[in-house]
Scaffold this active site. Structure first.
Site, PDB file in Angstrom:
ATOM      1  N   HIS A   4      -1.410  -1.640  -4.024  1.00  9.94           N
ATOM      2  CA  HIS A   4      -2.686  -1.285  -3.404  1.00  9.94           C
ATOM      3  C   HIS A   4      -2.779   0.241  -3.315  1.00  9.94           C
ATOM      4  O   HIS A   4      -1.913   0.886  -2.718  1.00  9.94           O
ATOM      5  CB  HIS A   4      -2.722  -1.934  -2.013  1.00  9.94           C
ATOM      6  CG  HIS A   4      -3.991  -1.760  -1.251  1.00  9.94           C
ATOM      7  ND1 HIS A   4      -5.084  -2.585  -1.427  1.00  9.94           N
ATOM      8  CD2 HIS A   4      -4.348  -0.874  -0.288  1.00  9.94           C
ATOM      9  CE1 HIS A   4      -6.054  -2.226  -0.590  1.00  9.94           C
ATOM     10  NE2 HIS A   4      -5.637  -1.180   0.106  1.00  9.94           N
ATOM     11  N   MET A  46     -10.961  -5.667   6.542  1.00 10.36           N
ATOM     12  CA  MET A  46     -10.161  -4.625   7.192  1.00 10.36           C
ATOM     13  C   MET A  46      -9.785  -5.074   8.599  1.00 10.36           C
ATOM     14  O   MET A  46     -10.640  -5.504   9.375  1.00 10.36           O
ATOM     15  CB  MET A  46     -10.956  -3.315   7.318  1.00 10.36           C
ATOM     16  CG  MET A  46     -11.237  -2.580   6.029  1.00 10.36           C
ATOM     17  SD  MET A  46      -9.802  -2.132   5.035  1.00 10.36           S
ATOM     18  CE  MET A  46      -8.839  -1.116   6.146  1.00 10.36           C
ATOM     19  N   SER A  95       0.856  -1.189   0.000  1.00 10.78           N
ATOM     20  CA  SER A  95       0.000   0.000   0.000  1.00 10.78           C
ATOM     21  C   SER A  95       0.886   1.230   0.000  1.00 10.78           C
ATOM     22  O   SER A  95       1.698   1.426   0.914  1.00 10.78           O
ATOM     23  CB  SER A  95      -0.867   0.019   1.259  1.00 10.78           C
ATOM     24  OG  SER A  95      -1.299   1.343   1.515  1.00 10.78           O
ATOM     25  N   MET A 139      -9.192   7.864  -0.606  1.00 12.53           N
ATOM     26  CA  MET A 139     -10.005   8.367   0.520  1.00 12.53           C
ATOM     27  C   MET A 139     -10.574   9.736   0.175  1.00 12.53           C
ATOM     28  O   MET A 139      -9.881  10.568  -0.410  1.00 12.53           O
ATOM     29  CB  MET A 139      -9.136   8.490   1.766  1.00 12.53           C
ATOM     30  CG  MET A 139      -8.415   7.216   2.148  1.00 12.53           C
ATOM     31  SD  MET A 139      -7.562   7.399   3.716  1.00 12.53           S
ATOM     32  CE  MET A 139      -6.611   5.879   3.751  1.00 12.53           C
ATOM     33  N   MET A 182     -12.222   4.023  -0.488  1.00 16.70           N
ATOM     34  CA  MET A 182     -12.816   4.359   0.815  1.00 16.70           C
ATOM     35  C   MET A 182     -13.561   5.670   0.619  1.00 16.70           C
ATOM     36  O   MET A 182     -13.145   6.736   1.087  1.00 16.70           O
ATOM     37  CB  MET A 182     -11.709   4.472   1.866  1.00 16.70           C
ATOM     38  CG  MET A 182     -11.135   3.116   2.266  1.00 16.70           C
ATOM     39  SD  MET A 182      -9.563   3.246   3.123  1.00 16.70           S
ATOM     40  CE  MET A 182      -8.454   3.294   1.720  1.00 16.70           C
ATOM     41  N   ASP A 199      -6.224  -6.186   5.175  1.00 16.78           N
ATOM     42  CA  ASP A 199      -5.660  -4.831   5.064  1.00 16.78           C
ATOM     43  C   ASP A 199      -5.683  -4.154   6.425  1.00 16.78           C
ATOM     44  O   ASP A 199      -6.754  -3.914   6.984  1.00 16.78           O
ATOM     45  CB  ASP A 199      -6.516  -4.042   4.060  1.00 16.78           C
ATOM     46  CG  ASP A 199      -5.991  -2.641   3.782  1.00 16.78           C
ATOM     47  OD1 ASP A 199      -4.949  -2.263   4.343  1.00 16.78           O
ATOM     48  OD2 ASP A 199      -6.645  -1.939   2.986  1.00 16.78           O
ATOM     49  N   ASP A 253      -4.855   3.342  -2.044  1.00 15.66           N
ATOM     50  CA  ASP A 253      -5.881   3.723  -1.068  1.00 15.66           C
ATOM     51  C   ASP A 253      -6.481   5.071  -1.443  1.00 15.66           C
ATOM     52  O   ASP A 253      -5.806   6.102  -1.374  1.00 15.66           O
ATOM     53  CB  ASP A 253      -5.268   3.779   0.330  1.00 15.66           C
ATOM     54  CG  ASP A 253      -5.026   2.393   0.899  1.00 15.66           C
ATOM     55  OD1 ASP A 253      -5.986   1.598   0.932  1.00 15.66           O
ATOM     56  OD2 ASP A 253      -3.878   2.105   1.288  1.00 15.66           O
ATOM     57  N   HIS A 301      -8.549   0.559  -3.714  1.00 14.14           N
ATOM     58  CA  HIS A 301      -9.404   0.413  -2.527  1.00 14.14           C
ATOM     59  C   HIS A 301     -10.143   1.737  -2.324  1.00 14.14           C
ATOM     60  O   HIS A 301      -9.563   2.704  -1.827  1.00 14.14           O
ATOM     61  CB  HIS A 301      -8.502   0.058  -1.336  1.00 14.14           C
ATOM     62  CG  HIS A 301      -9.225  -0.066  -0.038  1.00 14.14           C
ATOM     63  ND1 HIS A 301      -8.569  -0.176   1.175  1.00 14.14           N
ATOM     64  CD2 HIS A 301     -10.551  -0.097   0.263  1.00 14.14           C
ATOM     65  CE1 HIS A 301      -9.452  -0.271   2.152  1.00 14.14           C
ATOM     66  NE2 HIS A 301     -10.656  -0.211   1.633  1.00 14.14           N
TER      67      HIS A 301
HETATM   68  C1  DX5 Z   1      -6.109   1.981   5.706  1.00 17.77           C
HETATM   69  C2  DX5 Z   1      -5.724   1.498   4.348  1.00 17.77           C
HETATM   70  C3  DX5 Z   1      -4.646   0.498   4.339  1.00 17.77           C
HETATM   71  C4  DX5 Z   1      -3.362   0.931   4.953  1.00 17.77           C
HETATM   72  C5  DX5 Z   1      -2.468  -0.222   5.144  1.00 17.77           C
HETATM   73  O1  DX5 Z   1      -7.229   2.783   5.600  1.00 17.77           O
HETATM   74  O2  DX5 Z   1      -6.836   0.930   3.683  1.00 17.77           O
HETATM   75  O3  DX5 Z   1      -4.420   0.027   3.022  1.00 17.77           O
HETATM   76  O4  DX5 Z   1      -2.692   1.872   4.193  1.00 17.77           O
HETATM   77  O5  DX5 Z   1      -1.324   0.264   5.703  1.00 17.77           O
HETATM   78  P1  DX5 Z   1      -0.693  -0.382   6.991  1.00 17.77           P
HETATM   79  O6  DX5 Z   1      -0.073  -1.654   6.544  1.00 17.77           O
HETATM   80  O7  DX5 Z   1       0.302   0.635   7.413  1.00 17.77           O
HETATM   81  O8  DX5 Z   1      -1.780  -0.593   8.000  1.00 17.77           O
HETATM   82 ZN    ZN Z   2      -6.397  -0.205   1.799  1.00 14.88          ZN
END
Ligand code: DX5
Ligand code: ZN
Length: 243
Positions: free
Chosen positions: A61, A165, A36, A65, A96, A200, A63, A94
């Site tokens: 990955h 998660m 990620s 947001m 979010m 994750d 992320d 991903h």
């Molecule tokens: C959290 C993310 C994860 C996160 C994982 O909201 O969806 O993908 O970045 O990172 P670590 O491994 O640092 O928890």
């Molecule tokens: Zn994620």
């Protein structure tokens, strides 16, 4: 047969690039590490991705947001489309975000290969999974630590990957939640061996054997890779722990 997704990959015939067919979620049956980039240096994303690519991972990955579904804001389609030009990794995106159906197509156009959305954010999850397949990408459903597995039971078998998660989404480098991880066992029972189960949040070499024993085959790892100066050694440490 799945539709060919619109996007620049169809237009690229150069043999220097992998073809569209290669940029698919790997078939279930292997353990994959999905670094990620949330904990990567965002000022050097291309370099960071090149390093993990050289470590032999098949996916990255991403992320996404929106500051609404989660209390943080990261990247969106404009950044993903720029990264698409410099990486041959499968983009495991991903989302979010609230209203994932409204934005899904833009992520496909930007170059996402797999799109995961949250059950907590989707009014009509089956419809969105079908839409993603029509757009030519694989589909994933995700559940937050406090969301029971029953919430995804009906739609999980329609997905290509289910994401469990093990931290509250929104931030990297949080502590792994062992109770949330136990849901992997039930998810694996529901989806069987042919659908990927991704985990994750707070994954590191210590808890990797635990989540793999529960049935996870796709490990998202942010902080445990990008907080280390040697990212390749950190990826190999996770690999070693998974085997
Ligand atoms: C959290 C993310 C994860 C996160 C994982 O909201 O969806 O993908 O970045 O990172 P670590 O491994 O640092 O928890
Ligand atoms: Zn994620």
């Amino acid at each position: 047969m799945k539709a060919v997704r619109p996007g620049h990959y169809q237009k690229e015939s150069s043999s220097s690039r992998k073809g569209e067919a290669d940029l698919r979620l790997p078939k279930a049956g292997t353990i994959e590490i999905a670094p990620s980039i949330l904990s990567a240096d965002f000022a050097k994303l291309a370099d960071e991705i090149a390093v993990i690519e050289s470590a032999g991972v098949s996916m990255v990955h991403l992320d996404v947001m929106d500051g609404h579904f989660v209390p943080n804001i990261t990247i969106g389609p404009p950044v993903i489309s720029k990264l698409r030009k410099v990486s041959k990794l499968v983009f495991d995106s991903h989302l979010m975000i609230s209203e994932p159906a409204k934005y899904a197509e833009r992520f496909v156009e930007a170059g996402a290969n797999h799109i995961t959305f949250h059950i907590e954010a989707a009014d009509e999850p089956k419809k969105l999974i079908d839409r993603l397949h029509e757009l030519g990408v694989t589909a994933g459903i995700c559940l937050n630590p406090q969301t029971p597995v029953e919430a995804i039971e009906a739609v999980a078998p329609l997905c290509d990957m289910v994401l469990v998660m093990t931290v509250q989404p929104g931030f990297g480098a949080q502590s792994f939640m062992p109770e949330a991880a136990k849901k992997i066992i039930r998810v694996r029972e529901i989806v069987g061996p042919d659908i990927r189960v991704e985990v994750d949040g707070g994954i590191d070499p210590q808890n990797t054997p635990i989540v793999v024993s529960y049935g996870a085959d796709t490990l998202v790892v942010g902080n445990a890779i990008f907080s280390k100066s040697d990212r390749i050694a950190a990826i190999n440490a996770i690999r070693g722990a998974a085997n």
